[in-house]
Design an enzyme around this catalytic site. Structure first.
Site, PDB file in Angstrom:
ATOM      1  N   ARG A  52      -9.858   0.057   8.410  1.00 22.77           N
ATOM      2  CA  ARG A  52      -9.423  -1.303   8.675  1.00 22.77           C
ATOM      3  C   ARG A  52     -10.474  -2.103   9.424  1.00 22.77           C
ATOM      4  NH1 ARG A  52      -3.530  -0.392   8.438  1.00 22.77           N
ATOM      5  NH2 ARG A  52      -2.447  -2.316   8.823  1.00 22.77           N
ATOM      6  N   ARG A  57      11.072  -2.186  11.049  1.00 17.50           N
ATOM      7  CA  ARG A  57       9.965  -1.817  11.936  1.00 17.50           C
ATOM      8  C   ARG A  57       9.777  -2.916  12.976  1.00 17.50           C
ATOM      9  NH1 ARG A  57       4.846  -0.231   8.331  1.00 17.50           N
ATOM     10  NH2 ARG A  57       3.868  -1.601   9.830  1.00 17.50           N
ATOM     11  N   ARG A 107      -0.305  -9.961  12.461  1.00 20.64           N
ATOM     12  CA  ARG A 107      -0.921  -8.902  11.645  1.00 20.64           C
ATOM     13  C   ARG A 107      -1.755  -9.498  10.518  1.00 20.64           C
ATOM     14  NH1 ARG A 107       4.269  -5.873  10.231  1.00 20.64           N
ATOM     15  NH2 ARG A 107       3.005  -4.683   8.768  1.00 20.64           N
ATOM     16  N   ARG A 149      11.631  -6.150   4.856  1.00 18.84           N
ATOM     17  CA  ARG A 149      11.427  -4.711   4.657  1.00 18.84           C
ATOM     18  C   ARG A 149      12.323  -3.883   5.581  1.00 18.84           C
ATOM     19  NH1 ARG A 149       5.436  -2.259   4.890  1.00 18.84           N
ATOM     20  NH2 ARG A 149       5.424  -3.019   7.037  1.00 18.84           N
ATOM     21  N   LYS A 188       0.828  -1.210   0.000  1.00 22.58           N
ATOM     22  CA  LYS A 188       0.000   0.000   0.000  1.00 22.58           C
ATOM     23  C   LYS A 188       0.861   1.258   0.000  1.00 22.58           C
ATOM     24  CE  LYS A 188      -2.287  -1.232   3.763  1.00 22.58           C
ATOM     25  NZ  LYS A 188      -1.814  -2.593   4.074  1.00 22.58           N
TER      26      LYS A 188
HETATM   27  P1  ADP Z   1       0.751  -2.496   7.469  1.00 22.39           P
HETATM   28  O1  ADP Z   1      -0.457  -2.270   6.599  1.00 22.39           O
HETATM   29  O2  ADP Z   1       1.932  -2.971   6.702  1.00 22.39           O
HETATM   30  O3  ADP Z   1       0.448  -3.323   8.684  1.00 22.39           O
HETATM   31  P2  ADP Z   1       0.550   0.193   8.576  1.00 22.39           P
HETATM   32  O4  ADP Z   1       1.653   1.180   8.676  1.00 22.39           O
HETATM   33  O5  ADP Z   1      -0.622   0.517   7.735  1.00 22.39           O
HETATM   34  O6  ADP Z   1       1.267  -1.124   8.039  1.00 22.39           O
HETATM   35  O7  ADP Z   1       0.018  -0.176  10.033  1.00 22.39           O
HETATM   36  C1  ADP Z   1       0.885  -0.513  11.101  1.00 22.39           C
HETATM   37  C2  ADP Z   1       0.088  -0.674  12.391  1.00 22.39           C
HETATM   38  O8  ADP Z   1      -0.548   0.572  12.725  1.00 22.39           O
HETATM   39  C3  ADP Z   1      -1.056  -1.677  12.342  1.00 22.39           C
HETATM   40  O9  ADP Z   1      -0.617  -2.998  12.595  1.00 22.39           O
HETATM   41  C4  ADP Z   1      -1.975  -1.125  13.445  1.00 22.39           C
HETATM   42  O10 ADP Z   1      -1.502  -1.468  14.721  1.00 22.39           O
HETATM   43  C5  ADP Z   1      -1.831   0.372  13.298  1.00 22.39           C
HETATM   44  N1  ADP Z   1      -2.864   0.947  12.395  1.00 22.39           N
HETATM   45  C6  ADP Z   1      -2.626   1.605  11.226  1.00 22.39           C
HETATM   46  N2  ADP Z   1      -3.783   1.994  10.651  1.00 22.39           N
HETATM   47  C7  ADP Z   1      -4.777   1.556  11.468  1.00 22.39           C
HETATM   48  C8  ADP Z   1      -6.200   1.626  11.419  1.00 22.39           C
HETATM   49  N3  ADP Z   1      -6.841   2.206  10.398  1.00 22.39           N
HETATM   50  N4  ADP Z   1      -6.903   1.040  12.425  1.00 22.39           N
HETATM   51  C9  ADP Z   1      -6.283   0.459  13.453  1.00 22.39           C
HETATM   52  N5  ADP Z   1      -4.955   0.351  13.558  1.00 22.39           N
HETATM   53  C10 ADP Z   1      -4.194   0.894  12.594  1.00 22.39           C
END
Ligand code: ADP
Ligand code: ZN
Length: 214
Positions: A89, A161, A172, A128, A14
């Site tokens: 999400r 990360r 995840r 990554r 993404k």
């Molecule tokens: P990825 O999609 O690779 O997991 P992100 O940077 O989008 O990476 O998200 C990392 C973490 O941030 C998620 O595992 C969650 O804990 C939190 N997070 C990000 N966006 C949301 C969201 N919309 N709702 C809840 N938690 C979120």
């Protein structure tokens, strides 16, 4: 106000795709993950609240997410075009986003589902690396930096990360299946879902997405 969403499992690409789309369009990139990481770095109350959830690979509570997104959109202008990455999400987030956009005279126009086979996802996430300075994303074998551990763009140090460790990656993916995958159905019913093959390389996926942008 126009809005598109990048939907897909962690590691679907993404963030990488968002960069490509941002460079080719007028969309403003809104990544809740980036916003949360910035909040943690700044030590803000939101960051403190989010940190433990993120480290375990769990979702941050909906209220926290809806608050930061709401604050971001409140700063916007009526003709802004938003590209959401990592948001919504949960179904609750998706419903509330519809309400917020409706209040601003907009709607979700298209939702791009980035499709990637699971084994590819696991290898992407565990390899990554991210630049501490500018946030650029690398991969130890797929997208290596010219000098190991150093960002090509800004010379910053690359790091993994904390939530990209293998155990957290598996959690995840499970959280995605349990809480986020139902959004596919939600947006398909609304007739806005667009599938993109994101299992090959970023250039191909970006080109496919751009060709399907309405
Ligand atoms: P990825 O999609 O690779 O997991 P992100 O940077 O989008 O990476 O998200 C990392 C973490 O941030 C998620 O595992 C969650 O804990 C939190 N997070 C990000 N966006 C949301 C969201 N919309 N709702 C809840 N938690 C979120
Ligand atoms: Zn950098």
């Amino acid at each position: 106000m126009k809005a598109i969403i990048l939907l897909g499992a962690p590691g679907a690409g993404k963030g990488t795709l968002a960069e490509g789309v941002k460079n080719a369009t007028a969309f403003i990139h809104v990544s809740t993950g980036d916003m949360l990481r910035a909040a943690i770095k700044a030590g803000s109350p939101t960051g403190l609240e989010a940190k433990a959830f993120m480290e375990k690979g769990e979702l941050v509570p909906d209220e926290v997410i809806l608050r930061i997104v709401g604050e971001r959109l409140a700063q916007g202008r009526p003709d802004d075009q938003y590209m959401f990455d990592g948001f919504p999400r949960t179904l609750e987030q998706a419903r509330r986003l519809d309400d917020v956009l409706a209040g601003l005279g907009g709607a979700v126009n298209q939702v791009f589902l980035l499709e990637v086979p699971t084994p590819v996802i696991v290898s992407r996430l565990s390899g990554r690396r991210i630049c501490k300075g500018c946030g650029a994303v690398y991969h130890v074998t797929n997208i290596p930096s010219k000098v190991e551990g150093i960002c090509d763009q800004c010379g910053g140090a690359l790091y993994q990360r904390p939530d990209d460790s293998e155990a957290t990656v598996l959690n995840r993916l499970e959280v995605y299946q349990r809480q986020t995958a139902s959004l596919i159905d939600f947006y398909e019913r609304k007739g806005v879902l667009v599938r993109v093959n994101a299992g090959t390389n970023p250039q191909a996926a970006t080109a496919e997405l751009l060709s399907k942008l309405a």
